[in-house]
Enzyme design. Structure first.
Site, PDB file in Angstrom:
ATOM      1  N   HIS A 172       8.090   4.257   7.940  1.00 34.51           N
ATOM      2  CA  HIS A 172       6.825   3.825   8.553  1.00 34.51           C
ATOM      3  C   HIS A 172       6.634   4.439   9.944  1.00 34.51           C
ATOM      4  O   HIS A 172       6.228   3.747  10.882  1.00 34.51           O
ATOM      5  CB  HIS A 172       6.788   2.295   8.631  1.00 34.51           C
ATOM      6  CG  HIS A 172       5.416   1.708   8.556  1.00 34.51           C
ATOM      7  ND1 HIS A 172       4.486   1.850   9.552  1.00 34.51           N
ATOM      8  CD2 HIS A 172       4.815   0.981   7.582  1.00 34.51           C
ATOM      9  CE1 HIS A 172       3.383   1.218   9.222  1.00 34.51           C
ATOM     10  NE2 HIS A 172       3.547   0.683   8.015  1.00 34.51           N
ATOM     11  N   HIS A 212       5.737  -5.238   2.959  1.00 33.33           N
ATOM     12  CA  HIS A 212       6.854  -4.473   3.535  1.00 33.33           C
ATOM     13  C   HIS A 212       8.208  -5.190   3.479  1.00 33.33           C
ATOM     14  O   HIS A 212       8.994  -5.131   4.428  1.00 33.33           O
ATOM     15  CB  HIS A 212       6.541  -4.087   4.967  1.00 33.33           C
ATOM     16  CG  HIS A 212       5.465  -3.048   5.109  1.00 33.33           C
ATOM     17  ND1 HIS A 212       5.187  -2.125   4.139  1.00 33.33           N
ATOM     18  CD2 HIS A 212       4.591  -2.803   6.137  1.00 33.33           C
ATOM     19  CE1 HIS A 212       4.193  -1.345   4.544  1.00 33.33           C
ATOM     20  NE2 HIS A 212       3.815  -1.733   5.748  1.00 33.33           N
ATOM     21  N   GLU A 231       2.785   7.283   4.676  1.00 31.58           N
ATOM     22  CA  GLU A 231       3.847   6.583   3.965  1.00 31.58           C
ATOM     23  C   GLU A 231       3.880   7.033   2.500  1.00 31.58           C
ATOM     24  O   GLU A 231       3.090   6.564   1.685  1.00 31.58           O
ATOM     25  CB  GLU A 231       3.614   5.077   4.045  1.00 31.58           C
ATOM     26  CG  GLU A 231       3.497   4.547   5.459  1.00 31.58           C
ATOM     27  CD  GLU A 231       2.768   3.217   5.504  1.00 31.58           C
ATOM     28  OE1 GLU A 231       3.274   2.248   4.909  1.00 31.58           O
ATOM     29  OE2 GLU A 231       1.689   3.155   6.119  1.00 31.58           O
ATOM     30  N   ARG A 269       2.051  -3.714  -0.106  1.00 32.47           N
ATOM     31  CA  ARG A 269       1.686  -5.090  -0.462  1.00 32.47           C
ATOM     32  C   ARG A 269       1.943  -5.410  -1.935  1.00 32.47           C
ATOM     33  O   ARG A 269       1.767  -4.555  -2.800  1.00 32.47           O
ATOM     34  CB  ARG A 269       0.201  -5.321  -0.137  1.00 32.47           C
ATOM     35  CG  ARG A 269      -0.101  -5.165   1.343  1.00 32.47           C
ATOM     36  CD  ARG A 269      -1.602  -5.128   1.626  1.00 32.47           C
ATOM     37  NE  ARG A 269      -1.832  -5.127   3.073  1.00 32.47           N
ATOM     38  CZ  ARG A 269      -1.916  -4.024   3.818  1.00 32.47           C
ATOM     39  NH1 ARG A 269      -1.791  -2.830   3.243  1.00 32.47           N
ATOM     40  NH2 ARG A 269      -2.114  -4.103   5.112  1.00 32.47           N
ATOM     41  N   ASP A 293      -6.732   2.796   5.727  1.00 36.40           N
ATOM     42  CA  ASP A 293      -5.527   2.093   5.297  1.00 36.40           C
ATOM     43  C   ASP A 293      -5.584   2.068   3.772  1.00 36.40           C
ATOM     44  O   ASP A 293      -5.800   1.020   3.163  1.00 36.40           O
ATOM     45  CB  ASP A 293      -5.462   0.687   5.879  1.00 36.40           C
ATOM     46  CG  ASP A 293      -4.073   0.064   5.759  1.00 36.40           C
ATOM     47  OD1 ASP A 293      -3.174   0.749   5.203  1.00 36.40           O
ATOM     48  OD2 ASP A 293      -3.873  -1.077   6.209  1.00 36.40           O
TER      49      ASP A 293
END
Length: 350
Positions: free
Chosen positions: A179, A105, A316, A80, A251
């Site tokens: 991803h 992304h 990631e 982001r 996350d």
């Protein structure tokens, strides 16, 4: 061994090809030219039984129309960017808003939706697949003509390496990652919460309500985010007094202790199958995402497996989210005289 076959066609009629890299024991990795996307990784368990350990789809339309970025190369900027904007040398660049007011992304049509050129070859026991893409100046709002190369390699030890290389003719920002959604028990076979994880990271990025780093780093000690000692991923998610963001899941951006060197930074294990995955990288951070926001109404995965929340984990390797706007973070700027050069390795064992 290298297999090339037609995977499908884009709405424009452009052909999408799949390249399957098969090693001496029959383990394989499949990559398609749409998004340089990892479609499958088939590796054996402790009994020698093979399973596909990443989620993905059977057709082009599903990759184009579903969310989730399954297995794709993400760019120009993974993760982001706050308010979909950043400044370089006093010039402000405005990006596409695709997550509220923020940029995620790569924007409306990031690298995951682009057709890449491919070239494959073998050297001794290693199979190589080179994927290249040229991103024009101001594509999705980013400055600079950017040449990107992603080199996949797979060998007889079931080691998958992804090397990211790029150059620009104008100062820009860049943050490439893959991803893939991993489930070592097999795609769709179980939730990820029973896997165990070890992670060499003492800190995470503090995030706001939109999961964007504030610039402050927090110690993981005595928190649900501490994986410095191997533990079950769902251990703290299950506890009534440990409510994590985004629907009881992870996350979050972890700050790695590798000091910019390609080092072993994580191990993911599934005790049921006996598979484990060792992760190595020279990237400064890793985003751990437990698929909390998967849209269960979207197209099923391969072999008609329904999508389910927390069915997999994304690991990631990256620069920190919102790095262009936080000077204290490791720089994600790329100058014309520099080469962007990062490597991430996934080694599968049993």
């Amino acid at each position: 061994m290298i297999k090339k076959e037609l995977f499908g066609k884009m709405p424009c009629g452009c052909e999408v090809y799949a390249y399957t890299l098969v090693n001496a024991i029959g383990a394989s990795v499949k990559v398609i030219t749409l998004g340089a996307t990892l479609v499958s990784i088939n590796v054996p368990d402790i009994e020698g039984e093979f399973a596909d350990v990443i989620c993905g789809y059977d057709d082009v339309d599903s990759y184009l129309n579903n969310s989730g970025y399954q297995g794709a190369i993400i760019g120009r900027f993974g993760n982001r960017i706050k308010n979909s904007s950043f400044s370089l040398d006093g010039v402000e660049y405005k990006l596409y808003n695709n997550e509220g007011d923020n940029h995620l992304h790569g924007g409306k049509k990031g690298f995951d939706k682009k057709l890449w050129n491919a070239k494959a070859w073998e050297v001794d026991t290693t199979i190589f697949l080179e994927m290249t893409y040229f991103s024009e100046d101001m594509e999705e709002g980013y400055p600079g003509n950017l040449t990107v190369k992603v080199l996949y390699s797979f060998d007889h030890t079931n080691t998958l390496s992804i090397k990211y290389l790029a150059s620009t003719d104008k100062k820009t920002v860049l943050n490439l990652t893959n991803h893939a959604y991993f489930n070592l028990c097999g795609c769709g076979s179980s939730k990820i919460l029973n896997h165990t994880l070890w992670l060499d990271a003492d800190k995470i990025s503090e995030i706001d309500e939109n999961l964007i780093p504030t610039g402050k780093e927090l110690s993981v000690e005595n928190t649900p985010f501490d994986f410095r000692t191997e533990k079950r991923i769902g251990k703290d998610i299950d506890a009534d007094n440990q409510i994590l963001s985004y629907g009881k899941g992870y996350d979050h951006n972890y700050v790695l202790n590798n000091k910019g060197e390609v080092k072993h930074i994580a191990t993911l294990k599934d005790t049921y199958s006996g598979r484990s995955m060792l992760v190595y990288t020279n990237q400064p951070c890793i985003q751990i995402y437990t698929a909390n926001c998967i849209n269960e109404e979207e197209s099923p995965f391969k072999n008609n497996v329904p999508q389910k929340k927390r069915c997999a984990i994304c690991m990631e390797t990256q620069h920190a989210p919102n790095s262009p706007n936080i000077p204290e973070f490791p720089s994600c700027e790329l100058n014309p005289w520099e080469i962007y050069d990062y490597t991430t390795i996934f080694k599968f064992e049993r």
